[in-house]
Motif scaffolding. Structure first.
Motif, PDB file in Angstrom:
ATOM      1  N   TRP A 262       0.817  -1.645   0.005  1.00  0.00           N
ATOM      2  CA  TRP A 262       0.145  -0.142   0.078  1.00  0.00           C
ATOM      3  C   TRP A 262       0.807   1.010   0.032  1.00  0.00           C
ATOM      4  O   TRP A 262       2.063   1.401   0.905  1.00  0.00           O
ATOM      5  CB  TRP A 262      -0.874   0.111   1.028  1.00  0.00           C
ATOM      6  N   PHE A 263       0.356   2.243  -0.975  1.00  0.00           N
ATOM      7  CA  PHE A 263       0.871   3.276  -0.284  1.00  0.00           C
ATOM      8  C   PHE A 263       0.741   4.388   0.220  1.00  0.00           C
ATOM      9  O   PHE A 263      -0.825   5.115   0.086  1.00  0.00           O
ATOM     10  CB  PHE A 263       1.309   4.016  -2.455  1.00  0.00           C
ATOM     11  N   GLY A 264       1.439   4.639   1.756  1.00  0.00           N
ATOM     12  CA  GLY A 264       0.496   5.287   2.394  1.00  0.00           C
ATOM     13  C   GLY A 264       1.240   5.005   4.189  1.00  0.00           C
ATOM     14  O   GLY A 264       0.838   5.120   4.591  1.00  0.00           O
ATOM     15  N   ALA A 265       2.532   4.279   3.846  1.00  0.00           N
ATOM     16  CA  ALA A 265       3.721   4.562   5.021  1.00  0.00           C
ATOM     17  C   ALA A 265       3.707   5.595   5.609  1.00  0.00           C
ATOM     18  O   ALA A 265       5.169   5.642   6.127  1.00  0.00           O
ATOM     19  CB  ALA A 265       4.459   2.985   5.535  1.00  0.00           C
ATOM     20  N   PHE A 266       2.751   6.961   5.971  1.00  0.00           N
ATOM     21  CA  PHE A 266       4.039   7.864   6.855  1.00  0.00           C
ATOM     22  C   PHE A 266       2.631   8.599   6.858  1.00  0.00           C
ATOM     23  O   PHE A 266       1.353   7.868   6.712  1.00  0.00           O
ATOM     24  CB  PHE A 266       4.330   8.637   5.148  1.00  0.00           C
ATOM     25  N   ARG A 267       2.581   9.521   7.669  1.00  0.00           N
ATOM     26  CA  ARG A 267       1.419  10.166   8.411  1.00  0.00           C
ATOM     27  C   ARG A 267       0.398  11.655   7.427  1.00  0.00           C
ATOM     28  O   ARG A 267       0.740  11.851   6.873  1.00  0.00           O
ATOM     29  CB  ARG A 267       2.294  11.465   9.563  1.00  0.00           C
ATOM     30  N   THR A 268      -0.362  10.933   8.413  1.00  0.00           N
ATOM     31  CA  THR A 268      -1.401  12.502   7.885  1.00  0.00           C
ATOM     32  C   THR A 268      -1.221  13.676   7.496  1.00  0.00           C
ATOM     33  O   THR A 268      -0.923  14.507   6.305  1.00  0.00           O
ATOM     34  CB  THR A 268      -2.862  12.689   8.389  1.00  0.00           C
ATOM     35  N   GLY A 269      -0.292  14.265   8.349  1.00  0.00           N
ATOM     36  CA  GLY A 269       0.639  15.351   7.834  1.00  0.00           C
ATOM     37  C   GLY A 269       1.502  15.387   6.388  1.00  0.00           C
ATOM     38  O   GLY A 269       1.922  16.428   6.098  1.00  0.00           O
ATOM     39  N   ASP A 270       1.802  13.915   6.592  1.00  0.00           N
ATOM     40  CA  ASP A 270       3.380  14.406   5.292  1.00  0.00           C
ATOM     41  C   ASP A 270       2.307  14.195   4.110  1.00  0.00           C
ATOM     42  O   ASP A 270       3.302  13.624   3.319  1.00  0.00           O
ATOM     43  CB  ASP A 270       3.893  13.067   5.812  1.00  0.00           C
ATOM     44  N   ALA A 271       0.856  13.380   4.387  1.00  0.00           N
ATOM     45  CA  ALA A 271      -0.097  13.116   2.473  1.00  0.00           C
ATOM     46  C   ALA A 271       0.404  14.466   2.431  1.00  0.00           C
ATOM     47  O   ALA A 271       0.542  16.209   2.559  1.00  0.00           O
ATOM     48  CB  ALA A 271      -0.648  12.770   2.285  1.00  0.00           C
ATOM     49  N   ASN A 272       0.207  14.534   1.033  1.00  0.00           N
ATOM     50  CA  ASN A 272      -0.468  16.342   0.237  1.00  0.00           C
ATOM     51  C   ASN A 272      -1.775  15.686  -0.524  1.00  0.00           C
ATOM     52  O   ASN A 272      -2.383  15.334  -0.465  1.00  0.00           O
ATOM     53  CB  ASN A 272       0.548  16.529  -1.500  1.00  0.00           C
ATOM     54  N   GLU A 273      -1.705  17.263  -0.954  1.00  0.00           N
ATOM     55  CA  GLU A 273      -3.222  17.728  -1.172  1.00  0.00           C
ATOM     56  C   GLU A 273      -3.702  16.590  -2.498  1.00  0.00           C
ATOM     57  O   GLU A 273      -5.144  16.063  -2.219  1.00  0.00           O
ATOM     58  CB  GLU A 273      -3.225  19.055  -1.688  1.00  0.00           C
ATOM     59  N   TRP A 274      -2.899  16.484  -3.471  1.00  0.00           N
ATOM     60  CA  TRP A 274      -3.611  15.119  -4.891  1.00  0.00           C
ATOM     61  C   TRP A 274      -3.705  14.131  -3.736  1.00  0.00           C
ATOM     62  O   TRP A 274      -4.996  13.309  -4.205  1.00  0.00           O
ATOM     63  CB  TRP A 274      -2.343  15.263  -5.842  1.00  0.00           C
ATOM     64  N   THR A 275      -3.155  13.230  -2.535  1.00  0.00           N
ATOM     65  CA  THR A 275      -3.264  12.155  -2.432  1.00  0.00           C
ATOM     66  C   THR A 275      -4.574  11.782  -1.436  1.00  0.00           C
ATOM     67  O   THR A 275      -4.638  11.164  -1.507  1.00  0.00           O
ATOM     68  CB  THR A 275      -2.002  11.395  -1.990  1.00  0.00           C
TER      69      THR A 275
END
Length: 336
Positions: A262-275
């Motif tokens: 899965w693409f998303g082994a990071f924190r919500t604040g480290d995501a960007n507007e597109w993802t």
């Protein structure tokens, strides 16, 4: 020795053997798991410890490069690090082969050429099919035979975007391979795939790849597929969790799917507007999101945190290039 002392010792021995058995069972479970993660360099120590804890079902990871993240993920963990030769530039760097050769024996698989049908600005490797075929035969195939990389590696074909453009690129790549080597083409041991979109689109894309590689093939054994990137971008938590609830049992039960991440082994604040925040496995405080708890499976709960002090000065934002790459992938998923 008193009966009480003997009984106490026996209880301790039983507990010791039970703990050893539990540890070995956990390792065996992880080794048999298809599940892994695409690692973009989360510097939060507790997050990484939770991902690699003994009862985690995650069996492997990769980071789009041949260099393992030993400073963040212990080299002695049970995870298999899967190196990637990202583009043609890497084939021209003598350090690439030296690094891959120096990886531990637990690393057995080699990914190649990330999204060659995409641009470098979008996170792809932007390689023409005929150029990729030549580089693959000249540089990658020797890893398969053991003349490069210090041992025989299991190699993948380039991983394209999950789109009509990606399929067209693979067709031209295959034709170019046989133009160069009419007998062998570009031999491969497994196929890598990317998908950003809904569950129905994922199943359609995987079926397309299975048909392309296996239906009309003369191979003795069908090629397995690795889904090395997947997510449902720009949706709310409810829809994203629902998509994962459909996806995990499907991939676990599909014989031709060997591994996935899965693409998303990071924190919500480290995501960007597109993802969008909903793809993240961790919340801003380092606790598992509902999605993260679902991905790690039984025994993990929403809000659970890893051990250790969080020394990260700040999180990491996904690069503009990677954001654009994901946008390109999702822009075409509705075509399937």
């Amino acid at each position: 020795m008193s009966q009480f002392t003997q009984s106490t010792r026996h209880r301790r021995q039983r507990m010791h053997y039970m703990n050893v058995f539990a540890m070995l069972s956990t390792v065996a479970l992880a080794q048999g798991s298809k599940r892994g993660f695409a690692y973009i360099g989360d510097s939060h120590t507790p997050d990484n410890r939770l991902l690699t804890t003994g009862n985690s079902p995650l069996a492997w990871y990769y980071n789009w490069s041949p260099y393992p993240n030993n400073n963040l993920i212990p080299a002695d963990s049970s995870l298999e690090f899967v190196p990637m030769i990202h583009g043609i530039d890497a084939t021209q760097d003598p350090q690439t082969e030296r690094v891959i050769k120096g990886l531990p024996d637990s690393s057995k698989h080699l990914l190649t050429f990330n999204e060659p049908d995409g641009t470098t600005g979008s996170g792809g490797s932007s390689i023409k099919p005929e150029d990729a075929a030549k580089a693959y035969i000249d540089y990658v195939v020797p890893f398969r035979g053991g003349s490069s990389g210090g041992r025989k590696w299991l190699i993948s074909h380039p991983v394209t975007t999950g789109s009509p453009n990606g399929l067209d690129w693979l067709r031209k790549f295959n034709e170019s391979c046989y133009d160069i080597d009419s007998r062998n083409g570009c031999p491969t041991d497994f196929v890598a795939a990317h998908w950003y979109g809904n569950f129905d689109g994922l199943t359609s894309w995987l079926a397309t790849l299975d048909e392309f590689y296996n239906t009309n093939s003369t191979r003795d054994q069908p090629l397995k597929i690795w889904v090395t990137e997947m997510a449902l971008p720009q949706q709310d938590d409810k829809n994203t969790v629902a998509m994962m609830n459909q996806t995990l049992p499907y991939l676990d039960g599909k014989d031709y799917v060997e591994r996935y991440s899965w693409f998303g082994a990071f924190r919500t604040g480290d995501a960007n507007e597109w993802t969008g925040d909903s793809v993240a496995l961790f919340d801003n405080k380092g606790g598992l999101t509902e999605l993260g708890a679902l991905y790690l499976g039984d025994g993990f709960k929403k809000g659970e945190k890893g051990e250790g002090e969080d020394n990260a000065a700040s999180g990491l934002k996904l690069s503009v290039g990677l954001m654009t790459a994901l946008s390109m992938c999702a822009a075409v998923f509705a075509m399937f």
